[in-house]
Design an enzyme around this catalytic site. Structure first.
Site, PDB file in Angstrom:
ATOM      1  N   ARG A 273      32.657   8.371  -2.832  1.00 33.23           N
ATOM      2  CA  ARG A 273      32.802   9.806  -2.616  1.00 33.23           C
ATOM      3  C   ARG A 273      34.185  10.314  -3.034  1.00 33.23           C
ATOM      4  O   ARG A 273      34.293  11.332  -3.720  1.00 33.23           O
ATOM      5  CB  ARG A 273      32.580  10.121  -1.142  1.00 33.23           C
ATOM      6  CG  ARG A 273      32.823  11.569  -0.772  1.00 33.23           C
ATOM      7  CD  ARG A 273      32.496  11.828   0.695  1.00 33.23           C
ATOM      8  NE  ARG A 273      32.781  13.197   1.057  1.00 33.23           N
ATOM      9  CZ  ARG A 273      33.965  13.626   1.482  1.00 33.23           C
ATOM     10  NH1 ARG A 273      34.974  12.776   1.605  1.00 33.23           N
ATOM     11  NH2 ARG A 273      34.155  14.901   1.786  1.00 33.23           N
TER      12      ARG A 273
ATOM     13  N   GLN B  16      25.805   8.189   7.198  1.00 36.58           N
ATOM     14  CA  GLN B  16      25.888   8.556   5.776  1.00 36.58           C
ATOM     15  C   GLN B  16      26.536   7.474   4.915  1.00 36.58           C
ATOM     16  O   GLN B  16      26.672   7.647   3.707  1.00 36.58           O
ATOM     17  CB  GLN B  16      26.711   9.851   5.601  1.00 36.58           C
ATOM     18  CG  GLN B  16      26.435  10.931   6.622  1.00 36.58           C
ATOM     19  CD  GLN B  16      25.034  11.497   6.534  1.00 36.58           C
ATOM     20  OE1 GLN B  16      24.638  11.999   5.509  1.00 36.58           O
ATOM     21  NE2 GLN B  16      24.252  11.382   7.610  1.00 36.58           N
TER      22      GLN B  16
ATOM     23  N   GLU C 161      12.897   9.879  -0.652  1.00 33.77           N
ATOM     24  CA  GLU C 161      13.474   8.795  -1.458  1.00 33.77           C
ATOM     25  C   GLU C 161      12.424   7.824  -1.982  1.00 33.77           C
ATOM     26  O   GLU C 161      12.638   7.188  -3.018  1.00 33.77           O
ATOM     27  CB  GLU C 161      14.539   8.048  -0.647  1.00 33.77           C
ATOM     28  CG  GLU C 161      15.775   8.879  -0.311  1.00 33.77           C
ATOM     29  CD  GLU C 161      15.601   9.793   0.887  1.00 33.77           C
ATOM     30  OE1 GLU C 161      14.544   9.700   1.563  1.00 33.77           O
ATOM     31  OE2 GLU C 161      16.501  10.605   1.151  1.00 33.77           O
TER      32      GLU C 161
ATOM     33  N   LYS D 150     -17.877  -0.629   3.096  1.00 36.17           N
ATOM     34  CA  LYS D 150     -17.194  -1.878   2.773  1.00 36.17           C
ATOM     35  C   LYS D 150     -18.241  -2.993   2.677  1.00 36.17           C
ATOM     36  O   LYS D 150     -19.144  -3.078   3.517  1.00 36.17           O
ATOM     37  CB  LYS D 150     -16.156  -2.186   3.851  1.00 36.17           C
ATOM     38  CG  LYS D 150     -15.032  -3.115   3.417  1.00 36.17           C
ATOM     39  CD  LYS D 150     -13.828  -2.997   4.366  1.00 36.17           C
ATOM     40  CE  LYS D 150     -12.731  -4.002   4.008  1.00 36.17           C
ATOM     41  NZ  LYS D 150     -11.498  -3.765   4.797  1.00 36.17           N
TER      42      LYS D 150
ATOM     43  N   LEU E  68       0.814  -1.224   0.000  1.00 35.41           N
ATOM     44  CA  LEU E  68       0.000   0.000   0.000  1.00 35.41           C
ATOM     45  C   LEU E  68       0.844   1.270   0.000  1.00 35.41           C
ATOM     46  O   LEU E  68       1.991   1.274   0.416  1.00 35.41           O
ATOM     47  CB  LEU E  68      -0.950  -0.029   1.193  1.00 35.41           C
ATOM     48  CG  LEU E  68      -2.037  -1.116   1.070  1.00 35.41           C
ATOM     49  CD1 LEU E  68      -2.810  -1.267   2.376  1.00 35.41           C
ATOM     50  CD2 LEU E  68      -3.000  -0.783  -0.064  1.00 35.41           C
TER      51      LEU E  68
ATOM     52  N   PHE F  85      20.742   6.078   1.795  1.00 36.19           N
ATOM     53  CA  PHE F  85      19.362   6.554   1.860  1.00 36.19           C
ATOM     54  C   PHE F  85      18.444   5.853   0.856  1.00 36.19           C
ATOM     55  O   PHE F  85      17.226   5.994   0.929  1.00 36.19           O
ATOM     56  CB  PHE F  85      19.309   8.073   1.713  1.00 36.19           C
ATOM     57  CG  PHE F  85      20.184   8.769   2.720  1.00 36.19           C
ATOM     58  CD1 PHE F  85      20.258   8.296   4.030  1.00 36.19           C
ATOM     59  CD2 PHE F  85      20.962   9.863   2.376  1.00 36.19           C
ATOM     60  CE1 PHE F  85      21.090   8.905   4.974  1.00 36.19           C
ATOM     61  CE2 PHE F  85      21.788  10.486   3.314  1.00 36.19           C
ATOM     62  CZ  PHE F  85      21.846  10.010   4.611  1.00 36.19           C
TER      63      PHE F  85
ATOM     64  N   ASP G 144      32.041  11.891   8.010  1.00 31.01           N
ATOM     65  CA  ASP G 144      30.598  12.041   8.241  1.00 31.01           C
ATOM     66  C   ASP G 144      30.016  10.944   9.125  1.00 31.01           C
ATOM     67  O   ASP G 144      28.950  11.123   9.713  1.00 31.01           O
ATOM     68  CB  ASP G 144      29.838  12.109   6.903  1.00 31.01           C
ATOM     69  CG  ASP G 144      29.723  13.532   6.389  1.00 31.01           C
ATOM     70  OD1 ASP G 144      29.696  14.463   7.216  1.00 31.01           O
ATOM     71  OD2 ASP G 144      29.660  13.716   5.165  1.00 31.01           O
TER      72      ASP G 144
END
Lengths: 630, 630
Positions: free
Chosen positions: A478, A432, A371, A239, A117, A396, A428
């Site tokens: 990175r 991350q 995201e 319903k 859902l 993420f 970091d």
């Protein structure tokens, strides 16, 4: 179809929903019955769809976000004449196209798989964006939602996105039947509660009695004529509507009706006979058929445009981050191909999709820090024929795991690119760091998982992944890494590169991404000590190059995997899996990130995790000393 | 502290944020500077917190949801006297407690790890629920959010939950500084846009100039005096506030200020000297110190209550679904222990948490279909000392993957229970099947992954998992399975059960959950043909029983794993990993769900995926015939 003909159609949709679930012995008739009037009006009066040409670019898009109400969808297909009554009664049986939850792998009229859902609306946003910004075809996107699923945050990511983008080609129809799976929803029949929320996000809101066919018709009409705003139709429904024993009753979710024959009779099903088996059913001359209105002619704009791809070139020895190489390659690919689109989660300056955004702003979609919507929009765009690249930090992308899982069920072709992989990001810290992404993407059915170590390899893989099937994942880093491959080198998916080998190799180092460079340095250390080792760059983590690994195993007897990822689910597992064929298995040792990193420099992180050159050399030395390797 | 003393405090927080990031060479000073006035007012005038006793039950809870603004947090700790100026300047260095993003593993005053945006508020909801419904202690939960993160759907799950539960002990403070990482946010400084949204979800809204200390003070006061509603303070702020060259400037996110010394001077830092190294800094006699107000005495209510655990008993041979056994065991555990709480995502009738809800309604939390909020609430409750069990379908726990990942970084002790594992669920089809959950949970740092096959084993494991560290995952099945273990049998975590063995075993079947029963049946088939096989019930998937697997490998030479899961990341990988120690590796073969299932009966699904008794026997037979096994 005139409004007076709608009631028999709605009645038939209910009867067929009851019959399908009864034949299956499972399924969700009550959730279908609440929405039957909505479906009847949409199908007969507002949807523009050519069932003979599901690929018609002008077709409206219908998404059954409440995918468990599949009996209603299949009943509608029957009414539209594309599914027979006989097929309807194969619902949920092995081999049937009519699955418990609809999927486009089986049925050409299903846009995307639903059943988890809160996904229909975000994916619908992707399609509406395509229609409005890219295709410029006036099709509408209709999403039928349940009320329970409005609790999903992903719905509100979509509501925000659609409101902000003024997607007036998008309509959400909410079947507010008050009851979720195990009881009342949070807001029950308080339509105003939902109305306030949608309105606050800039939507046009229409409230209606979902069983008043004329009111529903007016609501759809209002949605179609609203401009500059998406519309939500909040329909108050019951319903199990139509069968007294089932109406508004708890405990009946996901169950066929107990007295199906009587229920069909009560619905006025088949002239007093039960009609369950179709004998007195709705497939004969009395069956209601809908001629769904066809769309106006429209032309797909993006299918053919393509030109020569000029990937960026670097000097061997230069230092370039693979994320930068990705960004450059994606921009170049966008120039070569008109069907490439890019999306980002408000970190385009980090993932480097900003290069694409700058060169092809009309094909770039900023999804902000959402995201789920990011991946959902990619799925929606892919369903409309685009080749999307969606990117954020690898860490993420875990936010969108369920959307990735469902994309695989849809068979959607999407490219996902996760940057800032591993402990190598440095200061970091762990929040991350993508340290679980390979595990997540390897387990996705039919996925491809790529992890390049240098700029040319990255560029090549970015181009190659565009035309693969299913979910394609690229992992980027990175920090800068040296360019070790020449500009012309080819990197087939499913391949690997043996960067160092001799007849005296005592073990094989298997690495990918940043650890390739560490492994090469370790091999040099060891070489000075007279220990020869093979080094394999396993840039294709899935599918994995079994042949090369097997050969290395045969020659060296021991594989030492090194990865900037958790020990589970990544390169170590992929290599072990390569030998799960009943053949002899070499000795296996894995180096991976076993610790919880804190803040530190990239070099300190790799050392702390035991995956830098020094640690690799030490592990290899130990294996030699302990005579584990020959 | 009087309002007139706030300005010097705020100034010092800015100076220290600039200095910390400068010393680190990375970090987020500008995101700290925008919120410095908010933090100063909170710390000095509204927070009730005993820094000497972070475990004080009456302490307010402060969550820095915008975890990247860690310099501000550490500057506040310095002002509160618990971090020295010397330590402040260790920010982001290896071994420092002051990580890039704060974690409770390092600092006792940090409630939960942040750094993945959109998580602070949902977790704060869990803490506020604890304070209000369970502990009944009038502490407040303060969550400092960024504006960018309001795009995350998880935030709106939390806003909905908090509004609906009237959590007036919860305050969200939004630092609306207009700029995200790569540019303006969707709503920039349109506070009304946010106000409309929060208000629609039933929140009390206060808008304020986030740099007007008196206005901010009044806003906090208003939050504290608002009843029956959570409050959001929407504070209009300027990123980089206080340094002209940095104010409201794009491109400075996550970067130390270019001219840090001048910036400190401009902030009025240290009497005209630069003060970067602390020499003219803010740690001396001139340093501003805050005496944070302590909370009233309060008593933890739940720590000690516990009684005898009476797990449900069944007859060997009975058929009981492991999800049912889980529900029964959880209800019993709740009776025995007052610290057990349960949460569900509106599927309690399927997961069987409904048994707990019925017996212990005061300790049950309905989270509706919002899996991120479900897991976040569990994390928040765990932080308050409760032992939470959060449950939904295994498939839908993927929605909360990022929250699980961050829970591991927090070191949170939570139990997650995923039902409806695997293709064995039958007709509902792939959207409802947990087929990737083992991969997801195995890769979580410090996790435990359990997968029982019968009712007694389930009950035992439900009880045992309560007291483990970290993230604990239990996988349950939908359908009934025979009870094969006696009620007294023990199932240590990290163990396994060898259900069948002889001296003539030609291979070992390694199974868990539903495939244990298929493996046992297959072993009987094979036995009749004169082929003896060993059967291991690998109920503890992580940690895995290396010793037993090693012994089986030594004795039988070949391990055939069978799992109702994707081939990647699950039992096959776990078994292979058990041999990744450089020792000899047995032959390995894996049976898993390689296909995309449709709808079919449970039996048909297992057969279709090639993991039923017949398929297992066929695979074993083939290995024998091909003389792969001895």
């Amino acid at each position: 179809m005139t409004t007076s003909e709608l009631a028999p159609l709605a009645r038939q949709l209910r009867v067929d929903s009851v019959r399908a679930a009864d034949a299956a012995g499972s399924g969700h008739p009550t959730s279908s019955m609440s929405a039957a009037d909505l479906m009847a009006v949409l199908l007969a009066r507002h949807l523009r769809y050519d069932f003979d040409r599901p690929g018609h670019p002008g077709n409206d898009r219908f998404i059954l976000s409440k995918g468990h109400a599949s009996p209603l969808l299949y009943a509608a297909y029957k009414a539209a004449g594309v599914v027979t009554d006989e097929e309807l009664l194969t619902f949920r049986k092995r081999g049937s196209r009519l699955e418990g939850h609809p999927t486009p792998r089986r049925l050409p009229w299903v846009e995307v798989a639903t059943g988890s859902l809160g996904q229909g609306l975000p994916i619908g946003v992707g399609m509406a964006l395509s229609g409005k910004r890219l295709e410029r075809i006036p099709y509408r996107v209709w999403v039928l939602c349940g009320d329970s699923e409005l609790a999903e945050g992903s719905v509100w990511e979509a509501v925000e996105h659609a409101g902000h983008e003024h997607l007036d080609n998008l309509t959400a129809v909410v079947d507010v039947n008050r009851l979720g799976q195990r009881g009342p929803t949070r807001h029950a029949w308080d339509l105003h509660a939902y109305a306030r929320r949608f309105a606050a996000f800039g939507w046009h809101v229409v409230e209606a009695d979902g069983h008043d066919l004329e009111a529903v018709d007016r609501a759809f009409q209002e949605a179609r004529s609203t401009i500059r705003q998406p519309t939500v139709i909040l329909a108050r429904t019951v319903k199990g509507k139509g069968v007294a024993a089932a109406e508004d009753r708890e405990g009946l979710h996901g169950k066929p009706l107990a007295e199906a024959a009587a229920a069909v009779g009560e619905l006025g099903g088949a002239d007093g006979t039960d009609g369950l088996d179709g004998s007195g059913g709705t497939d004969g001359a009395d069956a209601v058929r809908v001629d769904v209105r066809r769309p106006a002619a429209a032309r797909a704009l993006h299918a053919t445009r393509s030109g020569h791809l000029e990937l960026p070139r670097h000097e061997v020895g230069d230092s370039v981050a693979t994320r930068t190489a990705f960004g450059q390659a994606l921009a170049a690919l966008g120039t070569a191909r008109g069907d490439i689109v890019a999306l980002d989660g408000e970190v385009g300056d980090s993932t480097r999709t900003e290069y694409f955004a700058k060169e092809h702003p009309e094909r770039f979609f900023e999804c902000y820090i959402a995201e789920q919507q990011l991946v959902a929009a990619a799925v929606g765009l892919a369903a409309r024929g685009w080749v999307p690249y969606a990117s954020t930090f690898a860490a993420f992308l875990t936010r969108a795991h369920d959307f990735v899982r469902m994309a695989a069920i849809s068979g959607a072709g999407i490219n996902l690119v996760g940057s800032h992989a591993g402990a190598a990001i440095g200061q970091d810290g762990p929040s991350q760091m993508g340290l679980e992404d390979l595990a997540m993407f390897r387990a996705v059915h039919g996925s491809t998982v790529l992890y390049p170590c240098d700029a040319h390899q990255t560029g090549e893989l970015v181009a190659r992944m565009a035309d693969l099937d299913g979910v394609r994942y690229l992992r980027t880093s990175r920090g800068d890494t040296p360019v070790i491959y020449g500009p012309g080198e080819e990197f087939p998916v499913g391949g690997s590169k043996t960067l160092r080998s001799s007849d005296d190799d005592r073990l094989t180092l298997v690495a990918a991404g940043v650890t390739v460079h560490e492994a090469l340095t370790a091999a040099e250390f060891l070489d000075r000590e007279g220990i020869r080792v093979r080094v394999i760059d396993l840039y294709s983590v899935k599918p994995v190059d079994r042949a090369t690994l097997r050969e290395a195993a045969d020659r060296t007897g021991c594989l030492l995997t090194v990865e900037d990822h958790r020990p589970e689910g990544g390169i170590g597992d992929a290599v072990a899996d390569a030998f799960s064929d009943g053949g002899p298995v070499p000795r296996l040792v894995r180096l991976a990130v076993n610790t919880m990193p804190g803040s530190a420099s990239p070099e300190e992180q790799l050392h702390g995790a035991g995956i830098d050159a020094e640690s690799i050399a030490a592990a290899a030395r130990l294996l030699v000393e302990q005579a584990v390797v020959r």
